[in-house]
Each structure stands twice: as C-alpha cells, then as structure tokens.
Design an enzyme around this catalytic site. Structure first.
Site, PDB file in Angstrom:
ATOM      1  N   HIS A  97       3.025 -12.594 -21.737  1.00 43.05           N
ATOM      2  CA  HIS A  97       2.451 -11.594 -22.353  1.00 43.05           C
ATOM      3  C   HIS A  97       2.912 -11.652 -23.944  1.00 43.05           C
ATOM      4  CE1 HIS A  97       4.850  -8.434 -19.380  1.00 43.05           C
ATOM      5  NE2 HIS A  97       3.782  -8.864 -18.891  1.00 43.05           N
ATOM      6  N   PRO A  98       1.451 -12.605 -24.391  1.00 44.05           N
ATOM      7  CA  PRO A  98       1.724 -12.812 -25.019  1.00 44.05           C
ATOM      8  C   PRO A  98       0.066 -12.121 -26.246  1.00 44.05           C
ATOM      9  CG  PRO A  98       0.584 -14.555 -23.002  1.00 44.05           C
ATOM     10  CD  PRO A  98       1.137 -13.756 -22.509  1.00 44.05           C
TER      11      PRO A  98
END
Length: 571
Positions: free
Chosen positions: A474-475
C-alpha cells in the site's frame, strides 16, 4: 490518426486503477479526447493469472505483470530489503492485488479535511463518490451504492474456520459489525471483495473494457512514458517509448499522472519537478522546486500469525499439484470452486488500546497457512491472520538514483523506526494471539506455527517482525494534496503547484494513508477528481452518520483485555 500526430484533451499516464476510472469518466463526453498510456501489457481476457481470484500469487514477482520494486536496506529490519510488487499491466495493481475492498474509516477523511485547504475531502464529501462507484450486492443504503461499475461481492465465509474466528473474536471481547464499509467499521464481518461471478473485477474490467469502443478514447499498452514535454512552466504532452516503434510523442491539453505512488513522483522528478537540491545533484533542470515530491512515503507492513489445524478443514490440500487441473477446469468452465475466491473472506478492525479514537489494527483471516509467494509451512492443514498497524507514524522517501527513467528509484520506508510503531506491533501480535487462542478454536488449534512459542517477550516479537514482515503493498502519499510548503497538489484541482497543464490522480495524492487496503480510497479519489477535472458540479455532501467511539459507550470498558494487552500483559 496515430497518437504521434494527434492532440488529445487529456493524456493519462498509467492505465492502472485511477487511470481506468478517469478514462471512463472523462471520455463520457464525446467532445473530449482521451489517450491512456500504460507501460505494461494488456490484461488479456483469457489470462488465468489475472482473472482467476485464487491465482493471485502467480503474477506477484513475475516480470510480465510486476514492476518488482525493492526497498533500500531497512535499518530497523536487520538491513534487509523489502520486496514491493506493483502491477505492470492494464488495470495496474488492481489486476494483481488481493481483491479486498476497504474504504477506510470515516475518521480518515475527517483527518484529511482537518488540514488547511482540505475541507472538501471530509467524509461527507467523499461518501457520495464511494457510493457512485459501487454496486453493493449486500444491499444499497445510506452508506453503500447500488448502481456503480465496481460490483462488491461479500465473502461467503462458510468454512468452519470462519465460524470459529467470528466466535473467537467475541470471546476475546470484540464486537461483530454489519458492514466494515458502512456505519461502523470497528468490529469483525465478512469482507467485500472485487470478485464478481468467480472472476477478478479489476479497474480495467469494471471501468475501461466496457467503453473501449468509444471513438474519442485510445488506449496504448507497452507504452513507457519517459518524460514530459513543456513550454515554459506549462506541460504540453509526453514522450514515450514502445518496443519496436521507437520514441514517440503525444500532445495534450492536460497530462494526468496515474502511475501510482512510485511511478508518478519518479516521473515528476525526472521532469524537473521536486526538491531543487536533489534535482541539481543529478543534473536535472529544475522546473518547479517542490520539496514534497517523493517525501511523506507511507505504507502498511504486515505479518502472518499461522496455526496448524487438528481437523482437515482448510483448503491446504487443494494446492497440491495433482488438484490444479481440476481447480482450473472448474474455474474456467463453471466459474466456481477453489479458484473462484480470493479466500480473504472475512476479518475486522480493532483499537490496540483505549487511547486511540478509531481502529488502528486490521485483521485478514485466511482458512489456510500460506505466504503470498505460495510457500507453506509443513502443516497439511492450517489457518492464519494477516495483521499490521494501520496508522504508523513512520515516514519514508522516494528519490532518484539516475536520470534514466528505466532505473528504479530508491525507496526508503523506515519501517519500525519510531517508538509508537514498535509499541503498536507488540500490541498487534498480542491481540491476534489472544483471539486465536480462544475456546472457539480449541477443536482446531494444533499449535502456533509462526512465529511460534519461542517468540514471547516484547523484544522477541519486534525481532521476529523485523525478520519476517512483508509489505501489505500500500505505498502512498508521495505527492500529497495540501497548501503548505511540503504539499505537491492543489486540493481543489489536483494540479501540481507551480506547473500548468499537469495533475496527479493516484495514491500519491493522499495526505495520510487510510486504515485498510487502499484500492477503494484510490478509486474514490479518481471518481471525485473526474468531476473536478471535467468541471462538473460536485456531488452534494452526504448527511449519513457514522460511528464515533468517543460519542458512544466504550466498546472496551475498564477491565477489558485490551487494557492489559496494551500494557504488555499476557493472556
């Protein structure tokens, strides 16, 4: 007309989650021309590695589908590099992710709106766009949509292991909730999934494929954008490369970057938009000195708590090679069977202690003990929870290593680098063990496989997390909205500060990561951005209420196990 010769109203860089949604909404006006450039390959209709939900381990790590990023050596994780999969295919990461649909907590958006200039990003203004994009098969109501392109199927969670899980969380003192994406997120429930009729419903399938016959929409795959063209401070188009066709250009009224939290800031930096000193060090001409480009990098880290099962009730044996032809045939011809589910069918959200205002821990329950790469422990049957803190105060960075657009940027996440982050990890592991050792699991519990009984003390837990944790993929937040000196985008337009003709619409625009999988928030952001870009009247804000812990009786009153766990105690 070829893209080399044409001028488009909008050139969208990246055919991933946000890019697909924007292409659909912006091309709905037949007078508006749209070009989508995707560096990856097409999501071929018969490709089982994309469209079979249970096949999700296969594209991850495969260069045909995955950008295959790695972090720099993480100093608080024994100097090891953490692998980061990102979708390199039409649909982007929505074509290779776990298909879990989580909006985040309403208070996430209240937090966004609390920043100066961000008032229109509160829950009341975001909820209508969540509703517009979805068809919730469990039923539309004040909180859920009923006519959008994203069909939400709720996990059946019929395995006896799911039944034990729901009973165990209640025995541990946690509530059930009707819908984690509805009125009250806190609690446990079956999860919504981007799976419809046994197939992955990626952003490409939901938004892009139904409108590919529009004459004003063009989509090119294997088109790697290498730079932005400009006149002065105005972006006028893009340069890109296609194998066998050389370098090309496309002219644009506006360019919209939708490459995600890694690719979009990388392209900004390569184009001279970012921290002046960093750009000059690499010999990049500075177009706009924006120190926030590549800063504020956020992510979710996770581990697997795995248990062996006494009873043969998990799906583990189905992963043996001799069963794969049957699984494939059932899915291919009937769209059912083991292959038709992502198997992340239930989970929930809790607070690690009574000092936080809304859930900071997330659980994904899985009726098998397995890792993303498909490796399994020795146990024939098992089960696990994926766990991790949702609001780490850790902040990382993305920086260029080269002026070559094909070179990956340097990613530094700084996992486990703050006292608060380490404390929440200890609370997280203890809370998960507290649930999985409840009486409801007695008939199944054959012992903890990972981390195992040798991991007991706070330091042993942290050492194990440092050694074993993986990114939850989930950058985000690397070109955030805002009006302060570290912001990159205007919250009202998503235009890049100080640059005309350029916007960013993807996870990099988020100011703070939400407490869950980020696909749903990115799609909401794209839906809202489409109205902002097209000049449409915004959807009216919602007056739907939502659960606020401080306004209700505490879910965890004094004497609840969470109080003991938050102090490092054991059950």
């Amino acid at each position: 007309m070829s893209s080399q010769d044409a001028r488009y109203d909008y050139v969208i860089v990246g055919g991933g989650s946000a890019g697909c949604a924007l292409a659909n909404r912006l091309s709905a006006d037949p007078a508006t021309t749209v070009l989508v450039l995707e560096a990856g390959r097409s999501d071929f209709r018969l490709d089982p590695f994309i469209h079979m939900p249970a096949a999700l381990p296969y594209p991850i790590g495969n260069r045909l589908y995955d950008w295959k990023y790695e972090s720099e050596p993480e100093p608080y994780m024994d100097g090891r590099r953490v692998y980061h999969a990102r979708g390199k295919v039409l649909g982007g990461s929505s074509s290779i992710n776990g298909m879990i649909f989580q909006r985040g907590n309403p208070l996430d958006y209240e937090r966004w709106a609390a920043d100066k200039g961000m008032e229109s990003w509160d829950y009341a203004h975001c909820l209508p766009y969540f509703k517009r994009m979805e068809t919730c098969l469990a039923g539309a109501d004040l909180w859920r949509g009923g006519s959008g392109p994203l069909v939400m199927e709720r996990g059946p969670a019929t395995s006896p292991l799911f039944g034990a899980f729901f009973e165990a969380v209640q025995q541990a003192g946690h509530p059930l909730t009707d819908d984690v994406n509805g009125y009250r997120q806190e609690g446990f429930a079956p999860f919504d999934r981007n799976v419809h009729r046994g197939r992955r419903l990626s952003a490409a399938r939901a938004y892009l494929h139904p409108v590919l016959d529009r004459k004003n929409l063009r989509v090119e795959t294997l088109a790697m954008v290498t730079g932005l063209t400009r006149q002065g401070a105005r972006v006028t188009g893009v340069e890109y490369h296609r194998p066998g066709r050389g370098h090309r250009r496309a002219r644009a009224g506006e360019v919209i970057l939708c490459g995600g939290a890694i690719n979009s800031p990388q392209l900004l930096l390569l184009s001279g938009i970012g921290p002046k000193e960093d750009l000059e060090r690499l010999g990049v001409d500075v177009v706009a000195d924006l120190p926030g480009v590549g800063a504020n990098l956020q992510d979710h880290l996770e581990v697997y708590i795995q248990y062996a099962s006494k009873q043969p009730v998990s799906i583990g044996p189905w992963l043996k090679h001799r069963h794969k032809p049957r699984i494939g045939a059932e899915w291919l011809f009937l769209r059912r069977g083991v292959g038709s589910s992502n198997h992340f069918e239930a989970g929930g959200f809790i607070r690690s202690n009574d000092r936080v205002d809304y859930p900071n821990l997330m659980f994904h329950f899985l009726p098998i003990a397995i890792r993303y790469d498909g490796s399994r422990p020795a146990a024939e049957h098992g089960y696990q929870v994926h766990i991790g803190p949702m609001y780490s105060d850790v902040r990382g960075s993305l920086t260029l290593t080269s002026r070559d657009p094909l070179e990956h940027p340097a990613l530094r996440f700084n996992y486990l680098s703050t006292e608060n982050d380490r404390r929440e990890w200890i609370e997280m592991v203890r809370a998960a063990r507290h649930i999985l050792n409840q009486p409801a699991f007695d008939v199944f519990n054959a012992g903890e496989l990972s981390p195992g009984p040798s991991v007991e003390s706070d330091q042993e837990i942290l050492d194990w997390v440092a050694k074993d944790a993986e990114t939850a993929l989930h950058p985000s937040c690397t070109a955030r909205m805002g009006v302060d000196e570290m912001s990159v985008l205007d919250p009202e337009t998503l235009r890049v500060h100080g640059v005309d003709g350029l916007r960013v619409v993807d996870a990099s625009a988020m100011p703070y990561i939400t407490n869950g999988n980020i696909y749903a928030p990115v799609m909401m952001l794209a839906e809202k951005a489409a109205d902002l870009i097209a000049g449409n009247t915004p959807l009216p804000p919602s007056d739907a209420p939502f659960y606020r812990y401080r306004e209700h009786d505490p879910l965890y009153p004094p004497g609840h196990p969470l109080h003991e766990l938050s102090q490092g105690g054991r059950r």
